[in-house]
Scaffold this motif. Structure first.
Motif, PDB file in Angstrom:
ATOM      1  N   ILE A   1      -1.986 -23.753 -35.855  1.00 33.67           N
ATOM      2  CA  ILE A   1      -1.120 -23.554 -34.692  1.00 33.67           C
ATOM      3  C   ILE A   1      -0.114 -24.692 -34.692  1.00 33.67           C
ATOM      4  CG2 ILE A   1      -0.999 -23.413 -32.190  1.00 33.67           C
ATOM      5  CD1 ILE A   1      -3.886 -22.334 -32.257  1.00 33.67           C
ATOM      6  N   THR A   2       1.153 -24.353 -34.699  1.00 31.58           N
ATOM      7  CA  THR A   2       2.206 -25.363 -34.733  1.00 31.58           C
ATOM      8  C   THR A   2       2.348 -26.025 -33.368  1.00 31.58           C
ATOM      9  OG1 THR A   2       3.963 -23.852 -34.078  1.00 31.58           O
ATOM     10  CG2 THR A   2       3.441 -23.958 -36.430  1.00 31.58           C
TER      11      THR A   2
ATOM     12  N   ALA B   1      -0.560 -30.307 -35.760  1.00 28.39           N
ATOM     13  CA  ALA B   1      -0.678 -31.747 -35.649  1.00 28.39           C
ATOM     14  C   ALA B   1      -0.015 -32.180 -34.359  1.00 28.39           C
ATOM     15  CB  ALA B   1      -0.036 -32.422 -36.849  1.00 28.39           C
ATOM     16  N   PHE B   2      -0.793 -32.302 -33.329  1.00 27.67           N
ATOM     17  CA  PHE B   2      -0.238 -32.652 -32.031  1.00 27.67           C
ATOM     18  C   PHE B   2      -0.365 -34.134 -31.725  1.00 27.67           C
ATOM     19  CE2 PHE B   2       0.436 -28.375 -31.226  1.00 27.67           C
ATOM     20  CZ  PHE B   2      -0.695 -27.649 -31.538  1.00 27.67           C
TER      21      PHE B   2
ATOM     22  N   ILE C   1       1.295 -19.449 -34.834  1.00 25.26           N
ATOM     23  CA  ILE C   1       0.329 -19.531 -35.920  1.00 25.26           C
ATOM     24  C   ILE C   1       1.091 -19.432 -37.235  1.00 25.26           C
ATOM     25  CG2 ILE C   1      -1.632 -18.403 -37.044  1.00 25.26           C
ATOM     26  CD1 ILE C   1      -2.478 -17.424 -34.250  1.00 25.26           C
ATOM     27  N   GLN C   2       0.857 -20.392 -38.139  1.00 23.86           N
ATOM     28  CA  GLN C   2       1.559 -20.396 -39.421  1.00 23.86           C
ATOM     29  C   GLN C   2       0.553 -20.499 -40.554  1.00 23.86           C
ATOM     30  OE1 GLN C   2       4.850 -19.903 -40.303  1.00 23.86           O
ATOM     31  NE2 GLN C   2       3.832 -19.789 -42.281  1.00 23.86           N
TER      32      GLN C   2
ATOM     33  N   PRO D   1       9.263 -21.892 -39.088  1.00 20.15           N
ATOM     34  CA  PRO D   1       8.101 -21.316 -39.770  1.00 20.15           C
ATOM     35  C   PRO D   1       7.547 -22.185 -40.908  1.00 20.15           C
ATOM     36  CG  PRO D   1      10.051 -20.290 -40.651  1.00 20.15           C
ATOM     37  CD  PRO D   1      10.516 -21.276 -39.591  1.00 20.15           C
ATOM     38  N   ALA D   2       7.828 -23.460 -40.909  1.00 23.71           N
ATOM     39  CA  ALA D   2       7.259 -24.354 -41.924  1.00 23.71           C
ATOM     40  C   ALA D   2       5.790 -24.607 -41.599  1.00 23.71           C
ATOM     41  CB  ALA D   2       8.024 -25.674 -41.951  1.00 23.71           C
ATOM     42  N   TYR D   3       4.994 -24.881 -42.630  1.00 21.83           N
ATOM     43  CA  TYR D   3       3.606 -25.260 -42.423  1.00 21.83           C
ATOM     44  C   TYR D   3       3.615 -26.644 -41.765  1.00 21.83           C
ATOM     45  CZ  TYR D   3      -1.390 -24.966 -43.367  1.00 21.83           C
ATOM     46  OH  TYR D   3      -2.757 -24.870 -43.237  1.00 21.83           O
TER      47      TYR D   3
END
Length: 139
Positions: free
Chosen positions: A61-62, A1-2, A67-68, A98-100
């Protein structure tokens, strides 16, 4: 979420003309079944529907470029990253790795005043089991 636009809330999306390549369905179950039966399709459903219909969860992609995958642990980390407001809500967007990166809450609202002690007792036992590690391991 960018994008800050991801925090916008709504129930319908108006898609551009796709020349008949878009299938609109209503409800999480219908979306899950449509994605399951349509090769190369993309849909959005909650994690409960991905498990119920054995759909592979999305890997995102965070904001930091990692990548999560969606897992119970990455979702729990997302929830822990954002404090609840006084109204018991939170917007979980751009959670740190490493959170979604995108998650949400589901609530169980109970009206306790209209049930007797015995019903309240068994409801409490049911909810306690539902959220117990034993029950979650069965999911």
């Amino acid at each position: 979420a960018f994008s800050s636009n991801w925090t916008a809330v709504g129930t319908r999306v108006t898609w551009p003309n796709t020349n008949g390549k878009l299938q609109a369905v209503t409800g999480s179950s219908a979306v899950a079944i449509s994605v399951l039966w349509t090769p190369y399709s993309i849909g959005y459903v909650g994690s409960d529907s991905t498990m119920e219909y054995s759909l592979p969860p999305a890997q995102l992609i965070t904001g930091a470029g990692q990548i999560q995958a969606l897992t119970p642990n990455s979702t729990a980390l997302a929830a822990l990253s954002f404090p609840l407001g006084s109204d018991l809500s939170a917007t979980i967007v751009n959670a740190p790795y490493p959170a979604y990166p995108i998650a949400g809450y589901e609530y169980c609202v109970l009206r306790m005043s209209s049930m007797g002690c015995e019903k309240a007792y068994w409801l409490q036992r049911f909810l306690q089991f539902t959220y117990s590690p034993t029950s979650q391991a069965l999911a």
